[in-house]
Design an enzyme around this catalytic site. Structure first.
Site, short mmCIF file in Angstrom:
data_model
loop_
_atom_site.label_atom_id
_atom_site.label_comp_id
_atom_site.label_asym_id
_atom_site.label_seq_id
_atom_site.Cartn_x
_atom_site.Cartn_y
_atom_site.Cartn_z
N CYS A 1 13.14 10.86 8.66
CA CYS A 1 13.06 10.61 10.10
C CYS A 1 14.42 10.54 10.77
O CYS A 1 14.52 10.68 11.98
CB CYS A 1 12.27 9.32 10.35
SG CYS A 1 12.87 7.91 9.41
N GLU B 1 8.27 16.12 16.15
CA GLU B 1 8.86 15.95 14.83
C GLU B 1 8.20 16.93 13.85
O GLU B 1 6.98 16.91 13.66
CB GLU B 1 8.67 14.52 14.33
CG GLU B 1 9.35 14.26 13.00
CD GLU B 1 9.22 12.82 12.54
OE1 GLU B 1 10.19 12.28 11.98
OE2 GLU B 1 8.14 12.23 12.74
N GLU C 1 8.71 1.44 11.46
CA GLU C 1 9.74 2.47 11.32
C GLU C 1 9.02 3.81 11.44
O GLU C 1 8.38 4.26 10.48
CB GLU C 1 10.44 2.34 9.97
CG GLU C 1 11.10 0.99 9.75
CD GLU C 1 11.63 0.84 8.33
OE1 GLU C 1 11.87 1.87 7.68
OE2 GLU C 1 11.79 -0.31 7.89
N LYS D 1 0.86 -1.17 0.00
CA LYS D 1 0.00 0.00 0.00
C LYS D 1 0.91 1.23 0.00
O LYS D 1 1.45 1.62 1.04
CB LYS D 1 -0.93 -0.02 1.23
CG LYS D 1 -2.08 0.98 1.12
CD LYS D 1 -1.64 2.35 1.55
CE LYS D 1 -2.73 3.39 1.30
NZ LYS D 1 -2.22 4.76 1.59
#
Length: 487
Positions: free
Chosen positions: A293, A392, A259, A184
Site C-alpha cells: 500500500c 489502487e 491500515e 484472523k
C-alpha cells in the site's frame, strides 16, 4: 510442503476446525503448500471468549513478564528462521531476500521492539491545577495523571502481502500493552501466522492470550469482528473491506485501527536526482511485486524532466528479472493469486482504453510455465481523471502524470481518495519540505522510500484511521485514563 493439516489455535490448544480445511497455493508453482483450517463461526466466538477470560489476568501481569515472553518468542522465531522463511516464501511468492529480510526478520524484530515497549512508562504526570471554591467543591490544588490502559480483546485481521511483519506489528504491541488477541490471518497465507502462534505458545504465553482462527470464507472474519467479546479491531487490507468493518464496529463502539489502501504520489520536481527517483519508484515493480500500500505508484513529474524520467523508468523495469522467487537473481516474483493477476491485467487493459501509453510491460510473462506473474508495467500519457491513476491496482504498475509548476503538482497529489504515504524528489531540501508539508498524507518520504521505524504510520482520508509503529502502536492498543486527586 507441509503434510499435516494445520489446526486452529484456541485457548492454548491446537483444535480441529469444524469446517474442514482448504488448500494454500504457492503463487509461483501453483502447487499446494499445505492445508489451512476452516473455522466455524462458533469457533471464532469461542476464541474471542477465551481471549476475554484470559484478559483479566494477562492485563495485570508485570510488564517484565510480558516482555520476557515476547523476547523468548522472537528467539524461537529466529531459531527456526530458515524454515519460517521457506514457508513464508511458498505461501506469499516473495523472493528469497524478501522472505528472509523483510518478512521473518522484521517479524522477529517487531517482537523484540515491543518486548522493550512493554517496559515503557504508561503514566505521565499532568501539571497541578489550582481550583477556586465553587459548585465543584472547596478550593484546592488538584493533581492529575494520564495513564494508558489496555483496550481488552483485540481482533487482528492481517494482510496477505507480509505474513510475518504485518501480524507481528499488531500482535506484539497489543500483547505488550496487556491486551489479548484473536488473529484472523489472510486466507492466502495463514500458515506462517500459525508458526508465530506456535512460537508464542512455546515461549510461555498463557492460554487464551493468543488465538488464531482462519478461513477462506468471509464468515470467519465477520465473526471475529462482530463477536460481543471483541473490544477493538485492527485491520490491514482494502479500503472497501475496511469500510464494512468500520460500520460493524460503529454499532457497538468498538475501537478501530485501520491500515487501508494507498495510491502513493511520487512528486518529482525539475531539480530532482532522477536516478534516485527511479530507484525509489522502481520498488513498485520489485518489492512484493507491487502488492504494497505504500508503493509510489502514481508518479507526478514536472514537464522539464518528464521524458527523461520515463526513459529511465523504462530502462530500470527492463533490467528486472521476473521469475521463480527461489532462484538467485530473481527480482520480481508472482502476485498472490490467479484472480489478482487477472485484476491487475484488467487495469492495464483499462489504461490502454483510457488513452494511456504502455511504455513497457503489459504482456503476461511466462518464465516457468506456471505461476501468477505480471510484468513490470509503465503507463505514460496519463491524466488525473483516469481510473488507473485514481484507483489502487496493487501490482507492479506505475502510472505517470506530468505537471507544469509546483502548485499544480501539489494539487494533483492531493486530488486523491487516498493519503497514506507520498514522496517528493528535489535537489533543494527546503523546497522538498515545503511541498511535503502541504501533502495530505500520513507520511512523506523526501528523496527516499525508506522508513524510520519509530515514526507514526497511518493514513489520511480513505487510507485509514489511527497510527501505529514504534511507541505509537502501544498508544493505538490502549485507552487513556485520567486520575485526579486533591493535593
Amino acid at each position: 510442503m507441509t503434510t499435516t493439516p494445520q489446526r486452529l489455535f484456541i485457548d492454548g490448544e491446537w483444535t480441529e476446525p469444524a469446517d474442514g480445511h482448504y488448500e494454500v497455493v504457492d503463487p509461483a508453482t501453483e502447487e499446494t503448500v499445505g492445508l489451512a483450517p476452516e473455522a466455524s463461526r462458533a469457533q471464532v466466538y469461542e476464541a474471542a471468549s477465551a481471549a476475554r477470560d484470559a484478559f483479566a489476568t494477562w492485563s495485570r501481569t508485570r510488564p517484565e513478564e510480558r516482555a520476557a515472553i515476547l523476547d523468548r518468542a522472537a528467539d524461537l522465531m529466529q531459531r527456526d528462521f530458515l524454515a519460517n522463511a521457506e514457508l513464508a516464501q511458498a505461501e506469499s511468492g516473495a523472493t528469497t531476500a524478501t522472505a528472509r529480510g523483510m518478512q521473518v526478520a522484521v517479524g522477529a524484530a517487531r517482537f523484540r521492539r515491543y518486548a522493550k515497549g512493554a517496559l515503557e512508562p504508561v503514566e505521565e504526570a499532568i501539571p497541578p491545577q489550582i481550583n477556586e471554591a465553587g459548585p465543584m467543591g472547596r478550593a484546592g490544588i488538584f493533581g492529575a495523571l494520564a495513564g494508558r490502559r489496555p483496550v481488552g480483546v483485540v481482533t487482528c485481521i492481517t494482510s496477505y502481502n507480509n505474513p510475518w511483519a504485518n501480524p507481528a506489528g499488531k500482535v506484539a504491541p497489543a500483547l505488550a500493552m496487556g491486551n489479548t488477541v484473536v488473529v484472523k490471518p489472510a486466507p492466502q497465507d495463514p500458515l506462517s501466522v500459525y508458526r508465530m502462534a506456535g512460537a508464542l505458545a512455546e515461549a510461555g504465553v498463557p492460554a487464551g492470550v493468543v488465538n488464531v482462527v482462519s478461513g477462506s470464507a468471509p464468515g470467519v472474519g465477520e465473526a471475529a469482528v462482530d463477536s460481543p467479546d471483541v473490544d477493538m479491531v485492527s485491520f490491514t487490507g482494502s479500503t472497501a473491506v475496511g469500510q464494512r468493518i468500520a460500520e460493524v464496529c460503529g454499532r457497538s463502539m468498538k475501537r478501530q485501527l485501520m491500515e487501508l489502501g494507498g495510491k502513493g504520489a511520487a512528486v518529482v520536481l525539475d531539480d530532482a536526482d532522477l536516478d534516485s527517483a527511479v530507484a525509489g519508484i522502481g520498488t513498485t515493480f520489485s518489492f512484493y511485486s507491487g502488492q504494497i500500500c505504500t508503493a509510489p505508484t502514481r508518479v507526478l513529474v514536472q514537464r522539464a524532466v518528464h521524458d527523461a524520467l520515463i526513459e529511465k523508468l523504462a530502462a530500470y523495469a527492463g533490467y528486472l528479472t521476473v521469475g521463480d522467487p527461489t532462484a538467485k537473481g530473481t527480482v520480481v516474483g508472482p502476485v498472490i493469486s490467479a484472480a489478482h493477476r487477472d485484476r491487475v491485467e484488467s487495469y492495464v487493459e483499462l489504461g490502454r482504453k483510457e488513452g494511456a501509453r504502455v511504455v513497457t510491460g503489459g504482456e503476461r510473462p511466462d518464465p516457468t510455465g506456471r505461476g501468477f506473474y505480471v510484468a513490470p508495467t509503465l503507463l505514460a500519457d496519463c491524466t488525473n481523471d483516469m481510473r488507473v491513476v485514481r484507483e489502487e491496482i496493487f501490482g507492479p504498475v506505475v502510472v505517470v502524470v506530468p505537471f507544469d509548476d509546483e502548485e499544480e503538482g501539489i494539487a494533483l497529489a492531493n486530488d486523491s481518495d487516498y493519503g497514506l504515504i507520498d514522496y517528493v524528489w528535489s535537489g533543494d531540501v527546503a523546497r522538498a519540505f515545503r511541498v511535503a508539508r502541504r501533502l495530505r498524507a500520513g507520511g512523506v518520504g523526501v528523496n527516499t522510500i525508506g522508513r524510520n521505524m519509530e515514526a507514526p504510520f497511518g493514513g489520511f482520508k480513505r487510507s485509514g484511521v489511527g497510527r501505529d509503529v514504534g511507541s505509537y502502536a502501544l498508544h493505538a492498543y490502549s485507552e487513556v485514563q485520567s486520575i485526579v486527586w486533591p493535593g
